[in-house]
Design a protein around this motif. Structure first.
Motif, PDB file in Angstrom:
ATOM      1  N   TRP A 105     -20.876  36.264 -14.266  1.00 36.50           N
ATOM      2  CA  TRP A 105     -21.153  37.379 -15.180  1.00 36.50           C
ATOM      3  C   TRP A 105     -20.450  37.231 -16.525  1.00 36.50           C
ATOM      4  CZ3 TRP A 105     -17.614  40.917 -17.127  1.00 36.50           C
ATOM      5  CH2 TRP A 105     -16.351  40.942 -16.532  1.00 36.50           C
ATOM      6  N   THR A 106     -19.244  36.672 -16.548  1.00 32.75           N
ATOM      7  CA  THR A 106     -18.559  36.556 -17.831  1.00 32.75           C
ATOM      8  C   THR A 106     -19.295  35.598 -18.772  1.00 32.75           C
ATOM      9  OG1 THR A 106     -17.094  34.848 -16.915  1.00 32.75           O
ATOM     10  CG2 THR A 106     -16.277  37.111 -16.889  1.00 32.75           C
ATOM     11  N   ALA A 107     -19.846  34.529 -18.224  1.00 29.77           N
ATOM     12  CA  ALA A 107     -20.616  33.603 -19.057  1.00 29.77           C
ATOM     13  C   ALA A 107     -21.870  34.278 -19.595  1.00 29.77           C
ATOM     14  CB  ALA A 107     -20.982  32.354 -18.261  1.00 29.77           C
ATOM     15  N   ARG A 108     -22.511  35.086 -18.762  1.00 34.09           N
ATOM     16  CA  ARG A 108     -23.712  35.793 -19.212  1.00 34.09           C
ATOM     17  C   ARG A 108     -23.363  36.788 -20.308  1.00 34.09           C
ATOM     18  NH1 ARG A 108     -24.586  35.739 -13.679  1.00 34.09           N
ATOM     19  NH2 ARG A 108     -24.138  37.965 -13.434  1.00 34.09           N
ATOM     20  N   VAL A 109     -22.224  37.480 -20.156  1.00 28.28           N
ATOM     21  CA  VAL A 109     -21.798  38.418 -21.188  1.00 28.28           C
ATOM     22  C   VAL A 109     -21.548  37.688 -22.505  1.00 28.28           C
ATOM     23  CG1 VAL A 109     -19.892  39.905 -21.914  1.00 28.28           C
ATOM     24  CG2 VAL A 109     -20.884  40.189 -19.639  1.00 28.28           C
ATOM     25  N   ARG A 110     -20.851  36.560 -22.442  1.00 29.30           N
ATOM     26  CA  ARG A 110     -20.568  35.798 -23.666  1.00 29.30           C
ATOM     27  C   ARG A 110     -21.854  35.355 -24.365  1.00 29.30           C
ATOM     28  NH1 ARG A 110     -15.979  33.679 -20.682  1.00 29.30           N
ATOM     29  NH2 ARG A 110     -14.042  34.265 -21.770  1.00 29.30           N
ATOM     30  N   SER A 111     -22.875  35.076 -23.572  1.00 28.60           N
ATOM     31  CA  SER A 111     -24.146  34.647 -24.169  1.00 28.60           C
ATOM     32  C   SER A 111     -24.850  35.778 -24.915  1.00 28.60           C
ATOM     33  CB  SER A 111     -25.080  34.094 -23.085  1.00 28.60           C
ATOM     34  OG  SER A 111     -25.602  35.145 -22.272  1.00 28.60           O
ATOM     35  N   LEU A 112     -24.426  37.021 -24.634  1.00 32.54           N
ATOM     36  CA  LEU A 112     -25.061  38.174 -25.274  1.00 32.54           C
ATOM     37  C   LEU A 112     -24.364  38.589 -26.565  1.00 32.54           C
ATOM     38  CD1 LEU A 112     -25.775  40.337 -22.077  1.00 32.54           C
ATOM     39  CD2 LEU A 112     -27.424  39.038 -23.440  1.00 32.54           C
ATOM     40  N   GLY A 115     -13.414  50.046 -11.694  1.00 29.58           N
ATOM     41  CA  GLY A 115     -12.230  49.675 -10.926  1.00 29.58           C
ATOM     42  C   GLY A 115     -12.486  48.572  -9.928  1.00 29.58           C
ATOM     43  N   SER A 116     -13.311  47.599 -10.308  1.00 32.73           N
ATOM     44  CA  SER A 116     -13.693  46.537  -9.377  1.00 32.73           C
ATOM     45  C   SER A 116     -12.857  45.269  -9.546  1.00 32.73           C
ATOM     46  CB  SER A 116     -15.181  46.215  -9.545  1.00 32.73           C
ATOM     47  OG  SER A 116     -15.489  45.929 -10.898  1.00 32.73           O
ATOM     48  N   GLY A 117     -11.682  45.403 -10.165  1.00 31.05           N
ATOM     49  CA  GLY A 117     -10.782  44.269 -10.281  1.00 31.05           C
ATOM     50  C   GLY A 117     -11.103  43.304 -11.393  1.00 31.05           C
ATOM     51  N   VAL A 118     -11.809  43.763 -12.443  1.00 35.17           N
ATOM     52  CA  VAL A 118     -12.243  42.856 -13.502  1.00 35.17           C
ATOM     53  C   VAL A 118     -11.406  42.976 -14.768  1.00 35.17           C
ATOM     54  CG1 VAL A 118     -14.611  42.803 -12.649  1.00 35.17           C
ATOM     55  CG2 VAL A 118     -13.962  44.495 -14.382  1.00 35.17           C
ATOM     56  N   VAL A 119     -10.318  43.733 -14.727  1.00 28.28           N
ATOM     57  CA  VAL A 119      -9.515  43.930 -15.942  1.00 28.28           C
ATOM     58  C   VAL A 119      -9.069  42.599 -16.562  1.00 28.28           C
ATOM     59  CG1 VAL A 119      -7.277  44.794 -16.776  1.00 28.28           C
ATOM     60  CG2 VAL A 119      -8.797  46.287 -15.477  1.00 28.28           C
ATOM     61  N   PRO A 120      -8.574  41.599 -15.781  1.00 29.51           N
ATOM     62  CA  PRO A 120      -8.194  40.327 -16.414  1.00 29.51           C
ATOM     63  C   PRO A 120      -9.352  39.667 -17.149  1.00 29.51           C
ATOM     64  CG  PRO A 120      -7.296  40.461 -14.195  1.00 29.51           C
ATOM     65  CD  PRO A 120      -8.239  41.597 -14.337  1.00 29.51           C
ATOM     66  N   GLU A 121     -10.553  39.730 -16.581  1.00 33.26           N
ATOM     67  CA  GLU A 121     -11.713  39.133 -17.242  1.00 33.26           C
ATOM     68  C   GLU A 121     -12.058  39.885 -18.526  1.00 33.26           C
ATOM     69  OE1 GLU A 121     -11.461  39.727 -14.072  1.00 33.26           O
ATOM     70  OE2 GLU A 121     -11.967  37.890 -12.973  1.00 33.26           O
ATOM     71  N   LEU A 122     -11.910  41.204 -18.517  1.00 32.51           N
ATOM     72  CA  LEU A 122     -12.191  41.979 -19.726  1.00 32.51           C
ATOM     73  C   LEU A 122     -11.197  41.638 -20.830  1.00 32.51           C
ATOM     74  CD1 LEU A 122     -13.016  45.501 -18.223  1.00 32.51           C
ATOM     75  CD2 LEU A 122     -14.582  43.627 -18.791  1.00 32.51           C
ATOM     76  N   VAL A 123      -9.937  41.437 -20.456  1.00 30.96           N
ATOM     77  CA  VAL A 123      -8.942  41.005 -21.437  1.00 30.96           C
ATOM     78  C   VAL A 123      -9.321  39.650 -22.006  1.00 30.96           C
ATOM     79  CG1 VAL A 123      -6.526  40.326 -21.771  1.00 30.96           C
ATOM     80  CG2 VAL A 123      -7.079  42.367 -20.403  1.00 30.96           C
ATOM     81  N   GLY A 124      -9.770  38.734 -21.136  1.00 25.54           N
ATOM     82  CA  GLY A 124     -10.191  37.425 -21.605  1.00 25.54           C
ATOM     83  C   GLY A 124     -11.376  37.495 -22.546  1.00 25.54           C
ATOM     84  N   LEU A 125     -12.320  38.387 -22.272  1.00 22.83           N
ATOM     85  CA  LEU A 125     -13.515  38.502 -23.103  1.00 22.83           C
ATOM     86  C   LEU A 125     -13.213  39.114 -24.467  1.00 22.83           C
ATOM     87  CD1 LEU A 125     -16.009  39.622 -20.327  1.00 22.83           C
ATOM     88  CD2 LEU A 125     -16.272  37.576 -21.752  1.00 22.83           C
TER      89      LEU A 125
END
Length: 297
Positions: free
Chosen positions: A191-198, A209-219
């Protein structure tokens, strides 16, 4: 009167439908004959013993913050409302036949009680987190868990403000997000790669609250550009956890304006009776909503 209550912290099974004394409106308050109550994640978090710092309570406790109903008692120093008025707002122990509200507004024309009960907390939360995350017109906001009540409000309010939104949700809710004006993708593998493509992400909200906070910080590249309302561990990553409400009166006034102007609509996905409150909590905790869940009284 009938009221949903719990005498100990725990799972949905601790909820009981009991006979209780009628509450009465104090200074600056009104009482309503409840027609519908909103089901919010904070309801089951409090039942489990979470977030008590922001919402202290004593046991046994009632359940529910949001309601829509008919005014049947007016407390001292209250102006601008009359017996029989149809209102929606915030109070205490709203999973009940009668409830006291301390913030309210007239129900917009055309709304059912069930629809109106779904707005107060989600609109206040949506307005608050958009303010806290600091996203501006022309920027891109990522919303993780975008199909629920808060997400539905965030997407529509952001669209009105000229903010581009990318939303993640389950496969069944992709068209729903697109109908609200968002670019949509699923939250499964990759999903993070798909988000970056957008597009480049300027800010992000964690609503699930699905445990994605680190990925959101990265994005976003900056924890200060991320706000969570659902992950109590967010501060460990430098991310703000937003759990304290602002002015509900101001939020309701803005909600009335948006709804009346046809710029905000949050559908009711499912309704429950008072006796089905435990099931409502179980469903809310499981997520995957499209809009709101409400208790009908």
């Amino acid at each position: 009167m009938k009221k949903v209550s719990f005498a100990e912290f725990g799972g949905p099974e601790v909820l009981r439908l009991i006979d209780a004394e009628e509450p009465h409106a104090g200074p600056g308050q009104i009482r309503v004959a409840v027609r519908a109550a909103g089901v919010n994640p904070v309801d089951w978090r409090l039942r489990e013993g979470q977030v008590l710092g922001a919402h202290p309570l004593e046991l046994p406790s009632g359940v529910g913050l949001d309601a829509a109903g008919v005014v049947d008692e007016i407390g001292p120093r209250v102006r601008g409302v009359a017996l029989g008025d149809r209102v929606f707002g915030e109070g205490a122990s709203t999973y009940a036949e009668l409830a006291v509200l301390w913030a309210w507004a007239p129900m917009p024309e055309g709304l059912t009680f069930a629809e109106a009960a779904g707005y107060p907390s989600v609109v206040e939360t949506a307005l608050r987190v958009l303010r806290e995350v600091g996203v501006r017109p022309g920027q891109t906001l990522l919303v993780s868990g975008a199909s629920g009540g808060v997400g539905s409000a965030v997407l529509q309010i952001a669209r009105e403000r000229g903010i581009k939104v990318i939303g993640t949700a389950g496969a069944a809710n992709q068209e729903y997000l697109r109908a609200l004006g968002a670019l949509a993708t699923t939250y499964d593998e990759g999903w993070t790669a798909r988000v970056r493509s957008l597009g480049e992400i300027d800010a992000a909200l964690d609503l699930a609250g699905s445990g994605v906070v680190p990925e959101l910080v990265g994005l976003t590249g900056d924890p200060r550009r991320v706000v969570s309302i659902a992950d109590l561990d967010a501060p460990a990553f430098g991310v703000r956890f937003s759990g304290t409400a602002g002015s509900m009166t101001d939020a309701l006034a803005e909600a009335v304006e948006l709804i009346a102007g046809g710029r905000l609509h949050i559908p009711v996905e499912k309704s429950y009776s008072l006796a089905e409150a435990a099931q409502a909590h179980s469903d809310s905790r499981a997520g995957h909503a499209r809009g709101r869940r409400v208790i009908l009284v």
